[in-house]
Motif scaffolding. Sequence first.
Motif, PDB file in Angstrom:
ATOM      1  N   CYS A  78      16.954 131.753-103.737  1.00 43.60           N
ATOM      2  CA  CYS A  78      16.924 130.352-104.183  1.00 43.60           C
ATOM      3  C   CYS A  78      15.592 129.693-103.857  1.00 43.60           C
ATOM      4  CB  CYS A  78      18.071 129.571-103.550  1.00 43.60           C
ATOM      5  SG  CYS A  78      19.675 130.000-104.206  1.00 43.60           S
ATOM      6  N   ILE A  79      15.014 130.051-102.736  1.00 43.78           N
ATOM      7  CA  ILE A  79      13.724 129.474-102.355  1.00 43.78           C
ATOM      8  C   ILE A  79      12.624 129.959-103.285  1.00 43.78           C
ATOM      9  CG2 ILE A  79      11.970 129.475-100.528  1.00 43.78           C
ATOM     10  CD1 ILE A  79      14.305 129.461 -98.527  1.00 43.78           C
ATOM     11  N   LYS A  80      12.725 131.198-103.745  1.00 39.65           N
ATOM     12  CA  LYS A  80      11.704 131.752-104.634  1.00 39.65           C
ATOM     13  C   LYS A  80      11.838 131.250-106.069  1.00 39.65           C
ATOM     14  CE  LYS A  80      11.214 135.985-101.998  1.00 39.65           C
ATOM     15  NZ  LYS A  80      11.444 137.428-101.988  1.00 39.65           N
ATOM     16  N   ASN A  81      12.931 130.596-106.421  1.00 41.95           N
ATOM     17  CA  ASN A  81      13.163 130.108-107.777  1.00 41.95           C
ATOM     18  C   ASN A  81      13.319 128.591-107.786  1.00 41.95           C
ATOM     19  OD1 ASN A  81      13.276 132.586-109.297  1.00 41.95           O
ATOM     20  ND2 ASN A  81      15.053 133.031-108.040  1.00 41.95           N
ATOM     21  N   PRO A  82      12.206 127.860-107.823  1.00 36.94           N
ATOM     22  CA  PRO A  82      12.310 126.397-107.805  1.00 36.94           C
ATOM     23  C   PRO A  82      12.918 125.819-109.077  1.00 36.94           C
ATOM     24  CG  PRO A  82      10.037 127.076-108.089  1.00 36.94           C
ATOM     25  CD  PRO A  82      10.831 128.321-107.819  1.00 36.94           C
ATOM     26  N   SER A  83      12.904 126.567-110.177  1.00 34.71           N
ATOM     27  CA  SER A  83      13.521 126.050-111.398  1.00 34.71           C
ATOM     28  C   SER A  83      15.030 125.905-111.219  1.00 34.71           C
ATOM     29  CB  SER A  83      13.211 126.963-112.579  1.00 34.71           C
ATOM     30  OG  SER A  83      13.812 128.223-112.415  1.00 34.71           O
ATOM     31  N   ALA A  90      19.422 122.149-111.112  1.00 30.63           N
ATOM     32  CA  ALA A  90      20.596 121.588-110.445  1.00 30.63           C
ATOM     33  C   ALA A  90      20.473 120.076-110.302  1.00 30.63           C
ATOM     34  CB  ALA A  90      20.775 122.239-109.073  1.00 30.63           C
ATOM     35  N   VAL A  91      19.284 119.613-109.968  1.00 30.88           N
ATOM     36  CA  VAL A  91      19.064 118.169-109.830  1.00 30.88           C
ATOM     37  C   VAL A  91      19.212 117.471-111.183  1.00 30.88           C
ATOM     38  CG1 VAL A  91      17.305 116.428-109.315  1.00 30.88           C
ATOM     39  CG2 VAL A  91      17.656 118.331-107.761  1.00 30.88           C
ATOM     40  N   LEU A  92      18.608 118.054-112.217  1.00 31.72           N
ATOM     41  CA  LEU A  92      18.724 117.458-113.549  1.00 31.72           C
ATOM     42  C   LEU A  92      20.177 117.399-114.000  1.00 31.72           C
ATOM     43  CD1 LEU A  92      15.747 119.042-115.519  1.00 31.72           C
ATOM     44  CD2 LEU A  92      16.014 116.659-114.880  1.00 31.72           C
ATOM     45  N   PHE A  93      20.891 118.488-113.795  1.00 29.47           N
ATOM     46  CA  PHE A  93      22.282 118.534-114.226  1.00 29.47           C
ATOM     47  C   PHE A  93      23.136 117.545-113.440  1.00 29.47           C
ATOM     48  CE2 PHE A  93      26.574 120.384-113.821  1.00 29.47           C
ATOM     49  CZ  PHE A  93      26.971 120.212-115.138  1.00 29.47           C
ATOM     50  N   LEU A  94      22.965 117.489-112.139  1.00 32.58           N
ATOM     51  CA  LEU A  94      23.786 116.587-111.334  1.00 32.58           C
ATOM     52  C   LEU A  94      23.501 115.121-111.637  1.00 32.58           C
ATOM     53  CD1 LEU A  94      23.786 118.396-107.888  1.00 32.58           C
ATOM     54  CD2 LEU A  94      25.675 118.152-109.492  1.00 32.58           C
ATOM     55  N   ILE A  95      22.243 114.767-111.739  1.00 27.89           N
ATOM     56  CA  ILE A  95      21.894 113.360-111.956  1.00 27.89           C
ATOM     57  C   ILE A  95      22.225 112.922-113.376  1.00 27.89           C
ATOM     58  CG2 ILE A  95      19.983 111.725-112.120  1.00 27.89           C
ATOM     59  CD1 ILE A  95      18.715 113.189-109.742  1.00 27.89           C
ATOM     60  N   PHE A  96      21.655 113.611-114.350  1.00 34.40           N
ATOM     61  CA  PHE A  96      21.810 113.152-115.730  1.00 34.40           C
ATOM     62  C   PHE A  96      23.167 113.508-116.314  1.00 34.40           C
ATOM     63  CE2 PHE A  96      17.171 113.338-115.271  1.00 34.40           C
ATOM     64  CZ  PHE A  96      16.901 112.009-115.525  1.00 34.40           C
ATOM     65  N   GLY A  97      23.749 114.610-115.890  1.00 38.19           N
ATOM     66  CA  GLY A  97      25.089 114.944-116.357  1.00 38.19           C
ATOM     67  C   GLY A  97      26.111 113.941-115.872  1.00 38.19           C
ATOM     68  N   SER A  98      25.988 113.548-114.605  1.00 33.91           N
ATOM     69  CA  SER A  98      26.932 112.556-114.086  1.00 33.91           C
ATOM     70  C   SER A  98      26.696 111.192-114.723  1.00 33.91           C
ATOM     71  CB  SER A  98      26.825 112.469-112.567  1.00 33.91           C
ATOM     72  OG  SER A  98      25.536 112.026-112.188  1.00 33.91           O
ATOM     73  N   GLN A  99      25.438 110.839-114.973  1.00 34.13           N
ATOM     74  CA  GLN A  99      25.149 109.567-115.646  1.00 34.13           C
ATOM     75  C   GLN A  99      25.712 109.555-117.063  1.00 34.13           C
ATOM     76  OE1 GLN A  99      23.719 106.676-114.774  1.00 34.13           O
ATOM     77  NE2 GLN A  99      23.627 107.362-112.664  1.00 34.13           N
ATOM     78  N   LEU A 103      18.787 116.018-121.152  1.00 34.30           N
ATOM     79  CA  LEU A 103      18.260 116.416-119.850  1.00 34.30           C
ATOM     80  C   LEU A 103      19.294 117.184-119.026  1.00 34.30           C
ATOM     81  CD1 LEU A 103      16.150 113.291-118.904  1.00 34.30           C
ATOM     82  CD2 LEU A 103      15.326 115.553-119.551  1.00 34.30           C
ATOM     83  N   SER A 104      20.564 116.871-119.175  1.00 33.93           N
ATOM     84  CA  SER A 104      21.574 117.639-118.457  1.00 33.93           C
ATOM     85  C   SER A 104      21.722 119.038-119.046  1.00 33.93           C
ATOM     86  CB  SER A 104      22.915 116.916-118.460  1.00 33.93           C
ATOM     87  OG  SER A 104      23.428 116.819-119.767  1.00 33.93           O
ATOM     88  N   ILE A 105      21.568 119.174-120.370  1.00 33.99           N
ATOM     89  CA  ILE A 105      21.610 120.499-120.993  1.00 33.99           C
ATOM     90  C   ILE A 105      20.397 121.322-120.575  1.00 33.99           C
ATOM     91  CG2 ILE A 105      21.456 121.692-123.220  1.00 33.99           C
ATOM     92  CD1 ILE A 105      23.186 119.384-124.352  1.00 33.99           C
ATOM     93  N   VAL A 106      19.232 120.696-120.484  1.00 32.88           N
ATOM     94  CA  VAL A 106      18.044 121.390-119.991  1.00 32.88           C
ATOM     95  C   VAL A 106      18.274 121.861-118.558  1.00 32.88           C
ATOM     96  CG1 VAL A 106      15.630 121.031-119.307  1.00 32.88           C
ATOM     97  CG2 VAL A 106      16.421 120.246-121.525  1.00 32.88           C
ATOM     98  N   GLY A 107      18.926 121.033-117.751  1.00 32.63           N
ATOM     99  CA  GLY A 107      19.250 121.418-116.380  1.00 32.63           C
ATOM    100  C   GLY A 107      20.176 122.618-116.329  1.00 32.63           C
ATOM    101  N   VAL A 108      21.149 122.666-117.226  1.00 33.97           N
ATOM    102  CA  VAL A 108      22.062 123.817-117.272  1.00 33.97           C
ATOM    103  C   VAL A 108      21.288 125.078-117.633  1.00 33.97           C
ATOM    104  CG1 VAL A 108      23.978 124.831-118.555  1.00 33.97           C
ATOM    105  CG2 VAL A 108      24.131 122.487-117.758  1.00 33.97           C
TER     106      VAL A 108
END
Length: 69
Positions: free
Chosen positions: A8-13, A18-27, A45-50
């Motif tokens: 997980c540390i080696k894959n910042p994407s 996860a941040v995009l999905f949690l923030i924008f998906g919940s919004q 943006l939530s689909i991009v996060g997924v």
Amino acid sequence: MESKMSWCIKNPSFYLGAVLFLIFGSQCVIGYIKEHQFYVLESILSIVGVFMIVLPLKKKLAPHSPKST
């Protein structure tokens, strides 16, 4: 075999997805429930996060093909 945390540390994407999905998906869900409106930018943006979550996982779980010489 590398640990899950080091992967997980080696894959910042993965984190960004996860941040995009949690923030924008919940919004998107909250906006639809409260106002009965569908917000396109938040859903995109939530689909991009997924996708940013799924693609590194798919790459990690894909079987490695042997190199031919």
